[in-house]
Design a protein around this motif. Structure first.
Motif, PDB file in Angstrom:
ATOM      1  N   LEU A  89       1.469  -1.165  -0.011  1.00  0.00           N
ATOM      2  CA  LEU A  89       0.176   0.266   0.099  1.00  0.00           C
ATOM      3  C   LEU A  89       1.096   1.739  -0.073  1.00  0.00           C
ATOM      4  N   ASN A  90       1.401   2.315  -1.149  1.00  0.00           N
ATOM      5  CA  ASN A  90       1.449   3.036  -0.956  1.00  0.00           C
ATOM      6  C   ASN A  90       1.402   3.918  -1.366  1.00  0.00           C
ATOM      7  N   LEU A  97      -8.197   6.242   2.648  1.00  0.00           N
ATOM      8  CA  LEU A  97      -9.120   5.940   2.609  1.00  0.00           C
ATOM      9  C   LEU A  97      -9.394   4.332   3.054  1.00  0.00           C
ATOM     10  N   LEU A  98      -8.071   3.405   3.114  1.00  0.00           N
ATOM     11  CA  LEU A  98      -8.034   2.294   3.591  1.00  0.00           C
ATOM     12  C   LEU A  98      -8.801   2.581   5.168  1.00  0.00           C
ATOM     13  N   THR A  99      -8.044   4.114   6.156  1.00  0.00           N
ATOM     14  CA  THR A  99      -7.505   4.005   7.673  1.00  0.00           C
ATOM     15  C   THR A  99      -9.304   4.226   7.631  1.00  0.00           C
ATOM     16  N   THR A 140      -6.534  -7.553  11.890  1.00  0.00           N
ATOM     17  CA  THR A 140      -5.403  -7.427  10.933  1.00  0.00           C
ATOM     18  C   THR A 140      -5.170  -7.389   9.206  1.00  0.00           C
ATOM     19  N   ILE A 141      -6.632  -6.973   8.393  1.00  0.00           N
ATOM     20  CA  ILE A 141      -6.026  -5.911   7.913  1.00  0.00           C
ATOM     21  C   ILE A 141      -5.535  -4.595   8.388  1.00  0.00           C
ATOM     22  N   SER A 148       2.510   1.396   6.595  1.00  0.00           N
ATOM     23  CA  SER A 148       2.520   2.372   4.747  1.00  0.00           C
ATOM     24  C   SER A 148       0.800   3.589   5.197  1.00  0.00           C
ATOM     25  N   LEU A 149       0.427   3.293   6.714  1.00  0.00           N
ATOM     26  CA  LEU A 149      -0.175   3.907   7.333  1.00  0.00           C
ATOM     27  C   LEU A 149       0.374   5.076   8.342  1.00  0.00           C
ATOM     28  N   ASN A 150      -0.949   6.386   7.733  1.00  0.00           N
ATOM     29  CA  ASN A 150      -0.350   7.039   9.308  1.00  0.00           C
ATOM     30  C   ASN A 150      -0.271   7.130  10.315  1.00  0.00           C
ATOM     31  N   PRO A 151       0.939   7.014  11.177  1.00  0.00           N
ATOM     32  CA  PRO A 151       0.866   7.104  12.236  1.00  0.00           C
ATOM     33  C   PRO A 151       0.373   7.500  13.780  1.00  0.00           C
ATOM     34  N   THR A 152       0.275   9.087  13.056  1.00  0.00           N
ATOM     35  CA  THR A 152      -0.388   9.633  13.614  1.00  0.00           C
ATOM     36  C   THR A 152      -2.110   9.603  13.955  1.00  0.00           C
ATOM     37  N   LEU A 153      -2.223   9.556  12.164  1.00  0.00           N
ATOM     38  CA  LEU A 153      -3.600   9.417  12.362  1.00  0.00           C
ATOM     39  C   LEU A 153      -4.769   8.434  13.097  1.00  0.00           C
TER      40      LEU A 153
END
Length: 176
Positions: A89-90, A97-99, A140-141, A148-153
């Motif tokens: 996921l880049n 959107l996934l978050t 799990t997802i 690759s997700l935003n850790p702050t969010l």
């Protein structure tokens, strides 16, 4: 509920969870999430009470919207990278959107308003199922794509969910 229908629902729940947890392809993960959604709706609406029917409709609409966001996120990422692998996921829009979709599926703040109403319209066993086992595939997802997700969010949603959940829990009059 008919024992055969209960067996089919239970088997579908286990199969959907297993498919999502063990998949590396976005379409298979999405299919497992959809199998879970469609298997739990009869369990929510089993009492044939207007409140249970309303809860099942709310659950279906929120889960369908979140699944649509997951599909859009995966297609955006595949368009950008050419790969349908979950761990690749880049694209930043796909990550956001996934978050959002995972937050909707898990009932995190600010997408949490559906969860208390659905749990209140469900039986105690179904509410337990919705609060535990139905959270495993989205988590799990989330773990598979966490690099690759935003850790702050994610941290902001986690803190807000814990704070608002505790604050709203004080205001509840029912144990469920």
């Amino acid at each position: 509920m008919n024992p055969h229908a209960k067996l089919i629902s239970t088997t579908s729940l286990l199969m959907g969870t297993t498919i999502t947890i063990s998949s590396n392809h976005w379409v298979m993960a999405w299919a497992g999430l959809e199998i879970n959604t469609l298997a739990v709706i009869p369990l929510i609406s089993k009492p044939h009470h207007p409140r249970a029917i309303e809860a099942s409709i709310k659950y279906f609409l929120v889960q369908a919207a979140a699944s649509t966001l997951i599909l859009f996120s995966s297609m955006t990422n595949a368009w950008s990278t050419g790969q349908w692998d979950i761990t690749q996921l880049n694209h930043p829009l796909a990550s956001t959107l996934l978050t959002t979709a995972i937050a909707m599926k898990l009932g995190l703040v600010p997408f949490h308003f559906w969860l208390p109403e659905v749990l209140q319209g469900s039986s105690l066993t179904t509410a337990l199922l919705l609060s535990t086992m139905m959270k495993l595939p989205p988590i799990t997802i989330l773990f598979m794509t966490s690099h690759s997700l935003n850790p702050t969010l994610l941290t902001a949603m986690a803190v807000a969910s814990a704070a608002l959940g505790g604050w709203m829990g004080v205001n509840q009059t029912q144990t469920r």
